[in-house]
Design a protein around this motif. Structure first.
Motif, PDB file in Angstrom:
ATOM      1  N   LYS A 272       0.711  -1.170  -0.034  1.00 44.79           N
ATOM      2  CA  LYS A 272       0.193  -0.069  -0.067  1.00 44.79           C
ATOM      3  C   LYS A 272       1.050   1.351   0.182  1.00 44.79           C
ATOM      4  O   LYS A 272       0.206   2.315  -0.070  1.00 44.79           O
ATOM      5  CB  LYS A 272      -0.833   0.082   1.269  1.00 44.79           C
ATOM      6  N   ILE A 273       2.066   1.207   0.237  1.00 48.72           N
ATOM      7  CA  ILE A 273       3.037   2.207   0.093  1.00 48.72           C
ATOM      8  C   ILE A 273       3.095   3.467  -1.221  1.00 48.72           C
ATOM      9  O   ILE A 273       2.498   2.720  -2.270  1.00 48.72           O
ATOM     10  CB  ILE A 273       4.254   1.883   0.289  1.00 48.72           C
ATOM     11  N   GLU A 274       3.041   4.560  -0.824  1.00 50.84           N
ATOM     12  CA  GLU A 274       3.102   5.615  -2.407  1.00 50.84           C
ATOM     13  C   GLU A 274       4.419   6.104  -1.936  1.00 50.84           C
ATOM     14  O   GLU A 274       5.009   6.343  -0.864  1.00 50.84           O
ATOM     15  CB  GLU A 274       1.965   6.451  -2.001  1.00 50.84           C
ATOM     16  N   ILE A 275       5.077   6.705  -3.057  1.00 57.21           N
ATOM     17  CA  ILE A 275       6.111   7.357  -3.166  1.00 57.21           C
ATOM     18  C   ILE A 275       6.219   8.521  -3.977  1.00 57.21           C
ATOM     19  O   ILE A 275       5.139   8.697  -4.939  1.00 57.21           O
ATOM     20  CB  ILE A 275       7.191   6.300  -3.716  1.00 57.21           C
ATOM     21  N   GLU A 276       7.187   9.433  -3.749  1.00 53.79           N
ATOM     22  CA  GLU A 276       7.357  10.400  -4.974  1.00 53.79           C
ATOM     23  C   GLU A 276       8.929  10.346  -5.387  1.00 53.79           C
ATOM     24  O   GLU A 276       9.697   9.726  -4.887  1.00 53.79           O
ATOM     25  CB  GLU A 276       7.314  11.852  -4.053  1.00 53.79           C
ATOM     26  N   ILE A 277       9.008  10.765  -6.603  1.00 55.66           N
ATOM     27  CA  ILE A 277      10.173  10.712  -7.267  1.00 55.66           C
ATOM     28  C   ILE A 277      10.671  12.347  -7.597  1.00 55.66           C
ATOM     29  O   ILE A 277       9.764  13.042  -7.999  1.00 55.66           O
ATOM     30  CB  ILE A 277      10.227  10.119  -8.608  1.00 55.66           C
ATOM     31  N   GLU A 278      11.941  12.569  -7.255  1.00 51.65           N
ATOM     32  CA  GLU A 278      12.400  13.834  -7.529  1.00 51.65           C
ATOM     33  C   GLU A 278      12.752  14.139  -8.979  1.00 51.65           C
ATOM     34  O   GLU A 278      13.855  14.393  -9.151  1.00 51.65           O
ATOM     35  CB  GLU A 278      13.561  14.111  -6.504  1.00 51.65           C
ATOM     36  N   ALA A 279      11.767  13.926  -9.613  1.00 56.10           N
ATOM     37  CA  ALA A 279      11.808  14.486 -11.029  1.00 56.10           C
ATOM     38  C   ALA A 279      10.351  14.159 -11.787  1.00 56.10           C
ATOM     39  O   ALA A 279       9.467  13.529 -11.236  1.00 56.10           O
ATOM     40  CB  ALA A 279      12.827  13.244 -11.656  1.00 56.10           C
ATOM     41  N   ASP A 280      10.245  14.842 -12.964  1.00 60.38           N
ATOM     42  CA  ASP A 280       9.078  14.691 -13.700  1.00 60.38           C
ATOM     43  C   ASP A 280       9.198  13.242 -14.331  1.00 60.38           C
ATOM     44  O   ASP A 280       9.449  13.034 -15.436  1.00 60.38           O
ATOM     45  CB  ASP A 280       8.778  15.683 -14.647  1.00 60.38           C
ATOM     46  N   ILE A 281       8.688  12.189 -13.642  1.00 58.01           N
ATOM     47  CA  ILE A 281       8.725  10.854 -14.118  1.00 58.01           C
ATOM     48  C   ILE A 281       7.512   9.988 -13.806  1.00 58.01           C
ATOM     49  O   ILE A 281       6.953  10.327 -12.679  1.00 58.01           O
ATOM     50  CB  ILE A 281       9.974  10.261 -13.520  1.00 58.01           C
ATOM     51  N   ASP A 282       6.984   9.295 -14.713  1.00 54.77           N
ATOM     52  CA  ASP A 282       5.634   8.769 -14.594  1.00 54.77           C
ATOM     53  C   ASP A 282       6.201   7.396 -13.535  1.00 54.77           C
ATOM     54  O   ASP A 282       6.736   6.368 -14.300  1.00 54.77           O
ATOM     55  CB  ASP A 282       5.005   8.167 -15.578  1.00 54.77           C
TER      56      ASP A 282
END
Length: 235
Positions: A181-191
């Motif tokens: 169920k984890i969600e993440i963010e990426i330090e870039a404009d990436i899908d």
């Protein structure tokens, strides 16, 4: 390990396949057979590295026809040359009784695990852009470099590796952490949900003190993973 199978005595098996990609008239993606085998071998090799193993033998399963065999072998050899590695022994089989309308090939690697040091504290990064189909051909400069990954592994800058497949970055990160169920963010404009096709993206575990050296090694297309704690709850 990700998709590798342990055989005992430190041996592991990895594999990848490709269908409808090649030189036949009915193929969905039209590319040279050599390039098809190259990307299938790429995935199998990354799976070996994820299991801390190096290939010692390779099997090619050729369903396209005898005329494609040499090109498939050349494609597999190319992946090792790109990685600055010796090419292991290659054998396999070709379907000659039935002629298929589309290309199909699989590459299987048998590898031997190496001793690795215990991993301390590290952060996860994404290296390479998730690409699939013709994007792989049109944006090859965004694909994670095997040569640089191997250099990072050999120098100890990279502690762990986890290839990204068709389910995308988010699904693979959930899988390696065991948190569905984890969600993440990426330090870039990436899908983070886009398919990475033949593992054009790779998750890398990097020691925190080494991150500047890794940035210098890769130059670009290296993105930090940040976990969004508020999304850990069951939904």
């Amino acid at each position: 390990m990700r998709n590798a199978i342990a055989l005992g005595d430190g041996f592991v098996v990895t594999t990848d396949n490709s269908g409808g990609i090649g030189e036949k008239a009915h193929d969905v993606v039209s590319v040279p057979d050599r390039l098809t085998a190259f990307f299938a071998a790429r995935v199998a090799l990354l799976e070996q590295w994820a299991a801390h193993a190096d290939p010692v033998s390779i099997l090619i399963h050729n369903f396209t026809g005898p005329d494609s065999w040499n090109a498939y072998v050349a494609g597999v050899e190319d992946i090792f040359r790109e990685s600055n590695l010796d090419v292991p022994a290659i054998t396999g089989s070709t379907e000659t009784n039935m002629e298929l309308m589309q290309s199909a090939v699989a590459v299987t690697m048998i590898g031997k695990q190496r001793l690795v040091e215990e991993v301390g504290e590290f952060d996860w990064y994404v290296y390479g852009t998730p690409l699939v189909g013709n994007e792989v051909l049109d944006r090859r400069e965004e694909i994670a470099s095997l040569r640089l990954i191997k250099e990072g592994l050999d120098s100890g800058l990279i502690r762990k590796i986890w290839p990204v497949g068709s389910k995308g970055i988010l699904a693979e990160y959930r899988r390696l952490t065991g948190e569905p169920k984890i969600e993440i963010e990426i330090e870039a404009d990436i899908d983070i949900r886009a398919s990475a096709g033949p593992s054009t993206s790779v998750l890398l575990g990097i020691d925190i003190p080494n991150i500047e050296k890794v940035h210098k090694l890769f130059g670009g297309h290296l993105y930090k993973i940040n976990v969004i704690d508020s999304f850990r709850n069951e939904r």
